[in-house]
Design a protein around this motif. Structure first.
Motif, PDB file in Angstrom:
ATOM      1  N   LEU A 305       0.530  -1.449  -0.147  1.00  0.00           N
ATOM      2  CA  LEU A 305      -0.021   0.079   0.058  1.00  0.00           C
ATOM      3  C   LEU A 305       0.782   1.688  -0.273  1.00  0.00           C
ATOM      4  CD1 LEU A 305      -2.869  -1.190   2.916  1.00  0.00           C
ATOM      5  CD2 LEU A 305      -3.431  -0.432   0.034  1.00  0.00           C
ATOM      6  N   THR A 306       2.093   1.455   0.933  1.00  0.00           N
ATOM      7  CA  THR A 306       2.860   2.223   1.322  1.00  0.00           C
ATOM      8  C   THR A 306       3.138   2.864  -0.400  1.00  0.00           C
ATOM      9  OG1 THR A 306       3.501   1.770   3.458  1.00  0.00           O
ATOM     10  CG2 THR A 306       4.466   3.339   1.668  1.00  0.00           C
ATOM     11  N   CYS A 309       1.220   4.156  -3.306  1.00  0.00           N
ATOM     12  CA  CYS A 309       0.202   5.707  -2.571  1.00  0.00           C
ATOM     13  C   CYS A 309       1.847   6.274  -2.901  1.00  0.00           C
ATOM     14  CB  CYS A 309       0.321   5.349  -1.304  1.00  0.00           C
ATOM     15  SG  CYS A 309       0.086   7.336  -0.426  1.00  0.00           S
ATOM     16  N   PHE A 360      -7.315   4.931  -0.915  1.00  0.00           N
ATOM     17  CA  PHE A 360      -7.009   5.516   0.092  1.00  0.00           C
ATOM     18  C   PHE A 360      -8.098   5.684   1.276  1.00  0.00           C
ATOM     19  CE2 PHE A 360      -6.363   9.404   3.466  1.00  0.00           C
ATOM     20  CZ  PHE A 360      -4.500   9.248   3.023  1.00  0.00           C
ATOM     21  N   LEU A 367      -2.855   4.208   5.045  1.00  0.00           N
ATOM     22  CA  LEU A 367      -2.301   5.450   4.662  1.00  0.00           C
ATOM     23  C   LEU A 367      -1.908   7.113   4.441  1.00  0.00           C
ATOM     24  CD1 LEU A 367      -3.549   4.107   1.082  1.00  0.00           C
ATOM     25  CD2 LEU A 367      -1.396   4.022   1.746  1.00  0.00           C
TER      26      LEU A 367
END
Length: 918
Positions: A305-306, A309, A360, A367
């Motif tokens: 996810l990081t 993003c 998000f 996030l």
């Protein structure tokens, strides 16, 4: 000639092929034509071949498989032949037939397509694999001409498989061939993407290759959309594939924009899919949902996810060289593209932003800290020479604006606004314009989320300054934020008024400066919004706009959507100017005339707004002019259309009646009555009530002329009452109309009563008795207090009387009168006596609070009209007393007492209580 023949044949299918069609073809003729259509597939011209394929598919939709069982076997044999032309044409036809049969939605047709798909799926897979392998061998061998032909066949066979896979199975996950094909799609995609490295961009084959790659992704997207649970075994692989190519180095040098968009759509559909979201109570979720959710959760780890993003923000959100060049060379086109131009749906930027918002939202706990860390890293001044740093800041601010709702609890926006964002807006360096534009946009996103009211003046000050910015894109974006600010529910006029004059002037200058239709529309909408919110306060500042709008209207002759924006602006201008809007009539009335004339082509676009403008013009008109009256010539044609605009048409008619009933009815009553008679033959109950309300208003405004001009409608209304109209709302309106005639024009009522007696061949007294009886019986249909009082006054107006029928109905008349007293009488707290709360003794200018719109001229006219209306000028209590006293004097004490004894004792007691003091 062949082209025309094919088109005529194709268009004739819809008209003559079905058995029930007029002049339908005989079965023998159809059999001959069907046989001829599949005799050979050797049409050399591509366009004609395509039309023939569509033609065959149209016939198949009606006849296959029952009347044309040989079609599919013939096509399957024809796609196997070695002749390139015949093979291609057969494959083209196979695709169009499959596409058409897949689109049928009746249960029996679906069953037939399921059977067809099961029977030919294996063959379709082997055909696709054959053509795909052939293409890959040829492209690797450098034979581009042959590869291009094979790629065309690969594309067609894949299109067939797409329709069979998505629409040919109820539970496709139980079919090993279907799942095998879908898993093969990922391998084939990788092969085709690798092939794209070696194919030059300008090569014809390159275009086909990209189309095929996109078609592979469409297969996955369509299957996910139609069969989310069957897609569950593919979730892990789909996410790994899409994320690898879009968010890692694996895709560098291979992927192209449309492919990235499709991969992002695939990720988004998996993330957002409701089938994969467990219920709040886990026990209520299906095992399939829990399994899919488990796969999603396992994939979207913190590192994944990081990375997604950060990559979205720092790579995909960055303004590109092409965008920056467009900003410099064509700023208006840049703003249109940014806000959603024609290519928006397939554009990379909006797709990345939507994916960011969805991810998000789904994983905001994970996030939010990541994004806030990116924001904190940007604290402090930015080097004007470092373009990449400016673009990174722009991208991060963009992310914070998109995630505004998710960051509500994590960001103290008010402090950020005061401590950093205002300072960012004050940096006037030309290279810093992306940040000025982005920050004012960011503020616009947060206004409705978290922005203290007391900070508004600081924001308005910043907006005023930015509307003078040297960059056009910044000024346009600032106008957008201004619209969001004045549209917000926390907007306060008193805070905005000190900035109204300079802002309106600057907005007007911006409107004159921009040249593109879309941009002018946008700025006009901002102006309209400002005018709407400040209303009458705009009057000192609109002269420049009033003088400019006629020129803009003339220039926009070919741009109907811009003209719609002008109409909207005029609507708010008229409302803001009130009675002074009469000064606009030389421009305003021709605009209304054109917009509402159904014989003029532009009415298709302008009619709805044109009717709204017509209505507000009448509502704010101080008097009826000859030109304003003349426009009504457009109305009969509008009533004949019976469209969704009828409601506004009735409002316009009512407005004319309130404005000047005599002049209007004398000029147009005949046409209006004719239109109403036609409308009432075929109209909904709601529409019927709208027509009747026009008649009721005419009788209320003009009791003498009203009944005369609408006389043709009154007999049917009379019959509706005595026949006991079944719809309460219609019956209520009938009684309201008849009450007006009886109370305010008794001589006309007598004429109408005689007419009805003649038409129905009944005695006049019998007709009157039936009317009163039904009136009393259906009084509960009337819910409006005004109409209930009107009914009591109307029936009481029959007294005093020696007529035996009226005396026979005396009890009912008194019952209604007492009900009316209960409706309208209120106890005076000072004197302890009852008084009629509907009475109005003098004219008071209607007042409005700050949150309400000021009264229109029509509101004032209605108020003055109420001062002449018996409902508001006659005390029901006094009227009952006087009528009963007159009846007593007519009959004498003994006769009157005998009449009163027909009334229930409890009702008499209530009546006596109300009449105390008389």
């Amino acid at each position: 000639m062949k082209w025309l023949a094919v088109l005529y044949f194709k268009n004739g299918i819809d008209r003559y092929w079905r058995r029930v069609a007029p002049h339908a073809l005989s079965e023998e003729e159809k059999a001959t034509l069907r046989a001829g259509l599949i005799t050979n597939f050797n049409e050399p011209v591509n366009q004609i071949a395509t039309q023939i394929s569509v033609l065959i598919a149209k016939v198949a939709r009606v006849d296959c498989p029952r009347q044309w069982p040989e079609l599919i076997p013939t096509l399957l044999e024809s796609v196997k032949v070695q002749d390139d032309l015949r093979q291609h044409r057969a494959l083209l036809t196979f695709y169009h037939v499959t596409k058409t049969l897949a689109s049928k939605r009746l249960a029996a047709d679906r069953k037939l397509f399921y059977d067809l798909a099961s029977g030919i799926y294996s063959f379709a897979c082997s055909l696709w694999n054959h053509h795909t392998d052939t293409f890959l061998q040829q492209i690797c061998g450098g034979d581009e001409a042959a590869a291009t032909n094979s790629l065309e066949r690969t594309l067609l066979s894949l299109k067939v498989l797409r329709k069979l896979t998505v629409h040919g199975f109820v539970e496709p996950h139980w079919n090993s061939e279907v799942m095998g094909f879908l898993n093969a799609v990922f391998e084939r995609l990788k092969q085709f993407l690798e092939c794209s490295r070696s194919v030059r961009a300008e090569n014809v084959c390159r275009d086909r290759l990209e189309k095929t790659i996109i078609l592979f992704t469409k297969v996955l997207l369509d299957f996910l959309d139609q069969h989310p649970f069957s897609f569950t075994p593919l979730i892990q692989r789909s996410l790994e594939f899409a994320v690898s190519y879009v968010f890692t180095e694996a895709g560098e040098g291979i992927v192209f924009e449309r492919f990235i968009v499709q991969c992002m759509n695939l990720i988004k559909m998996i993330v957002k899919n409701y089938a994969y979201k467990p219920s709040k109570n886990i026990e209520d979720s299906s095992p399939e949902t829990l399994e899919a959710h488990k796969i999603k959760t396992a994939f979207f780890t913190y590192p994944t996810l990081t990375e997604i993003c950060r990559r979205l923000v720092s790579h995909y959100f960055l303004l590109t060289k092409e965008e920056l060049m467009m900003w410099e060379e064509d700023p208006e086109s840049f703003t249109v593209e940014e806000t959603g131009g024609d290519s928006w749906k397939y554009s990379l930027r909006p797709c990345t932003e939507v994916l960011f918002i969805d991810i998000f939202h789904e994983y905001n706990q994970t996030l939010s800290p990541v994004l806030l860390e990116m924001v904190h890293s940007l604290q402090g001044p930015t080097n004007m020479e470092d373009t990449s740093a400016i673009l990174i800041k722009d991208a991060v601010f963009n992310a914070v604006g998109l995630a505004a709702y998710e960051l509500f609890d994590s960001v103290d926006f008010d402090q950020w606004f005061k401590n950093q964002l205002l300072a960012e807006l004050q940096v006037s360096h030309n290279r810093y314009k992306p940040i000025r534009r982005r920050v004012i946009w960011l503020i616009g996103q947060w206004i409705s989320v978290k922005f203290k009211s007391e900070l508004r003046p600081m924001l308005y000050e910043a907006i005023r300054n930015l509307l003078q910015d040297q960059d056009l894109v910044v000024r346009i974006e600032t106008a957008t934020t201004l619209k969001l600010a004045v549209d917000d529910f926390e907007f306060r006029t008193d805070q905005f008024l000190p900035y109204l004059e300079p802002m309106f002037t600057l907005l007007f200058q911006l409107l004159q400066e921009v040249t593109q239709c879309d941009t002018k529309m946008h700025v006009l909408h901002v102006l309209s919004c400002v005018i709407e919110r400040v209303n009458m306060q705009i009057r000192p500042y609109v002269d420049c706009l009033i003088q400019y709008l006629p020129l803009l209207w003339k220039q926009s002759e070919e741009h109907n959507m811009l003209r719609c924006a002008i109409l909207t602006t005029l609507i708010h201008l008229v409302q803001g100017l009130g009675a002074d809007s009469k000064n606009l009539y030389p421009f305003l009335l021709p605009v209304i005339q054109l917009s509402t004339d159904v014989s003029q082509p532009p009415h298709v676009y302008l009619l709805e707004d044109g009717l709204e403008l017509w209505l507000v013009t009448l509502e704010n008109s101080p008097c009826l002019t000859s030109d304003l009256l003349r426009i009504f010539q457009n109305m009969p044609a509008l009533l004949d259309m019976s469209s969704e605009n009828l409601k506004n048409c009735f409002k316009i008619i009512n407005a004319y009646i309130f404005l000047s009933s005599s002049a209007f009815l004398q000029t147009y009553a005949t046409d209006l009555c004719r239109s109403f008679c036609e409308l009432l033959k075929d109209i909904t109950t709601e529409g019927q009530v709208q027509v009747l309300k026009v008649v009721e208003n005419a009788l209320k405004v003009n009791p003498v002329l009203g009944p005369q001009v609408f006389q043709p409608l009154l007999p049917s209304i009379f019959r509706g009452i005595i026949d006991g109209e079944r719809y309460p709302v219609v019956m209520s309106t009938y009684l309201g109309i008849m009450g007006r005639v009886l109370l305010q024009n008794a001589s006309f009522f007598s004429v109408l009563l005689s007419q009805m007696a003649c038409e129905l061949a009944q005695e006049l007294d019998q007709i009157l008795g039936n009317l009163i009886e039904m009136w009393v019986d259906r009084m509960d249909n009337i819910t409006q207090p005004e109409r209930r009082k009107l009914s009591a006054l109307a029936l009481l107006s029959l007294l005093p009387s020696l007529n035996s029928v009226i005396q026979d109905k005396f009890c009912g008349i008194i019952n209604i009168s007492v009900e009316g007293l209960h409706d309208v009488m209120a106890e005076d707290p000072e004197t302890g006596t009852y008084k009629d709360c509907m009475l109005m003794s003098h004219f008071e200018e209607p007042k409005a609070t700050e949150d309400e719109e000021p009264p229109t001229e029509q509101d004032k006219r209605k108020k003055i009209l109420a001062l002449k209306d018996p409902v508001h000028t006659v005390s029901l209590q006094q009227f009952i007393y006087e009528k009963l006293k007159a009846q007593q004097e007519l009959l004498g004490e003994q006769g009157f007492q005998a009449l009163m004894e027909t009334v229930d004792t409890e009702v008499v007691a209530q009546l006596q209580e109300f009449l105390q003091g008389f």
